[in-house]
Design a protein around this motif. Structure first.
Motif, PDB file in Angstrom:
ATOM      1  N   SER A 187       0.850  -1.192   0.000  1.00 14.81           N
ATOM      2  CA  SER A 187       0.000   0.000   0.000  1.00 14.81           C
ATOM      3  C   SER A 187       0.881   1.235   0.000  1.00 14.81           C
ATOM      4  N   LYS A 215      -0.626   7.878  -0.983  1.00 17.44           N
ATOM      5  CA  LYS A 215      -1.008   7.436  -2.333  1.00 17.44           C
ATOM      6  C   LYS A 215      -0.798   8.485  -3.424  1.00 17.44           C
ATOM      7  N   HIS A 251      -2.823   3.229 -17.068  1.00 12.04           N
ATOM      8  CA  HIS A 251      -2.718   1.804 -17.314  1.00 12.04           C
ATOM      9  C   HIS A 251      -3.158   1.553 -18.754  1.00 12.04           C
ATOM     10  N   SER A 311      -7.286   2.648 -17.008  1.00 12.13           N
ATOM     11  CA  SER A 311      -7.460   2.954 -15.584  1.00 12.13           C
ATOM     12  C   SER A 311      -6.192   3.615 -15.028  1.00 12.13           C
ATOM     13  N   GLU A 312      -6.195   3.908 -13.741  1.00 12.80           N
ATOM     14  CA  GLU A 312      -5.027   4.505 -13.099  1.00 12.80           C
ATOM     15  C   GLU A 312      -4.025   3.425 -12.697  1.00 12.80           C
ATOM     16  N   SER A 333      -1.349   1.625 -10.240  1.00 14.03           N
ATOM     17  CA  SER A 333      -1.270   1.479  -8.783  1.00 14.03           C
ATOM     18  C   SER A 333       0.098   1.873  -8.237  1.00 14.03           C
ATOM     19  N   TYR A 334       1.132   1.807  -9.079  1.00 13.39           N
ATOM     20  CA  TYR A 334       2.525   2.022  -8.665  1.00 13.39           C
ATOM     21  C   TYR A 334       2.936   1.047  -7.556  1.00 13.39           C
ATOM     22  N   LEU A 335       2.347  -0.138  -7.586  1.00 15.74           N
ATOM     23  CA  LEU A 335       2.677  -1.173  -6.601  1.00 15.74           C
ATOM     24  C   LEU A 335       3.151  -2.474  -7.245  1.00 15.74           C
ATOM     25  N   LYS A 336       2.930  -2.611  -8.554  1.00 14.76           N
ATOM     26  CA  LYS A 336       3.258  -3.865  -9.223  1.00 14.76           C
ATOM     27  C   LYS A 336       3.610  -3.591 -10.681  1.00 14.76           C
ATOM     28  N   GLU A 372       3.003  -3.231 -14.380  1.00 11.66           N
ATOM     29  CA  GLU A 372       1.771  -2.876 -15.069  1.00 11.66           C
ATOM     30  C   GLU A 372       2.062  -2.355 -16.480  1.00 11.66           C
TER      31      GLU A 372
END
Length: 265
Positions: free
Chosen positions: A78, A112, A232, A236-237, A239-242, A244
């Motif tokens: 997160s 975030k 994306h 979509s937006e 996540s900057y977590l995985k 993509e």
């Protein structure tokens, strides 16, 4: 409490400090390993730079998280709180083979939101930097906002030509059509620098399908400050977590790309 100005100045100092070390050691013999495949390279310098940042951050900001490439970060699920997203050397293949055209990429996300972005072209000693809501800069020169209009057929587009070959991620036929329809195609081998070239307005659109957060987090902060769009590949937006797939560019270029050319398999 998140002190954006203090974090910005501190990070800038660290980037310049380790950048000097890289330049001093650029001609030394390299220890080169591979990761996921023979072209996914990592050197002792990648690890040295990431270790440098990890130690600095944990000493100065012990409550912050680190999302990074070479194993010195945390397990981040997160972007709540404050997260430093780091690619110690973006463009490792260029670093090894060319000794140029690579960058340090460092972003700071708070609750975030991408608040700070740095991309440092080490060998050119050019620092791209941005704070959310305060514009983007190339060294001390503020970058202009993008023009209101940009024709897709007159755009210079960035993509790795591997995506024009048959693959299991995107419809290669559509990508080949994109290549035919734009004015020209370029690739530079460093996603972080490619985002900065978008921000300068010297290229107009960009697609890639296997980038990690540390490849793009800082560049996205910088690019958004000049009015650029980052999405994306499904619209979509991020996540900057995985890892993509993404499209970035002038708003009209992104809209045209999403409408006609990006078909994920």
């Amino acid at each position: 409490m998140f002190d954006k100005e203090k974090a910005f100045q501190t990070a800038r100092k660290w980037i310049k400090e380790i950048g000097h070390v890289i330049r001093e050691e650029i001609d030394q013999p390299r220890n080169v390993d591979t990761k996921t495949n023979p072209n996914d390279l990592v050197t002792e310098m990648d690890r040295k730079v990431e270790r440098f940042f990890a130690l600095k951050i944990r000493n100065a900001y012990p409550n912050d998280k680190i999302l990074s490439e070479e194993g010195f970060g945390d397990h981040v699920t997160s972007l709540e709180g404050t997260t430093w997203i780091i690619d110690p050397i973006d463009g490792t293949m260029n670093f090894i083979h060319q000794k140029r055209n690579f960058a340090i990429s460092l972003a700071i996300y708070h609750e975030k939101q991408g608040e700070i972005g740095f991309v440092y072209d080490v060998m050119a000693d050019v620092l791209y930097a941005a704070k959310r809501g305060e514009g983007a800069y190339k060294n001390d020169q503020r970058l202009a906002t993008l023009d209101d209009e940009k024709k897709f057929t007159e755009s210079i587009y960035m993509l790795n030509t591997i995506w024009t070959t048959d693959n299991d991620i995107v419809d290669a036929e559509k990508i080949r059509a994109l290549v035919k329809d734009v004015r020209g195609v370029r690739t530079y081998g460093s996603a972080a620098l490619e985002f900065c070239y978008l921000a300068e307005g010297i290229v107009d659109g960009y697609v890639s399908f296997k980038l990690h957060p540390w490849d793009v987090a800082a560049g996205a902060v910088i690019y958004k400050e000049v009015g650029g769009v980052v999405k994306h590949a499904d619209g979509s937006e991020l996540s900057y977590l995985k890892q993509e797939p993404l499209v970035a560019g002038h708003k009209e270029i992104v809209a045209e790309t999403l409408k006609h050319y990006l078909v994920l398999t």
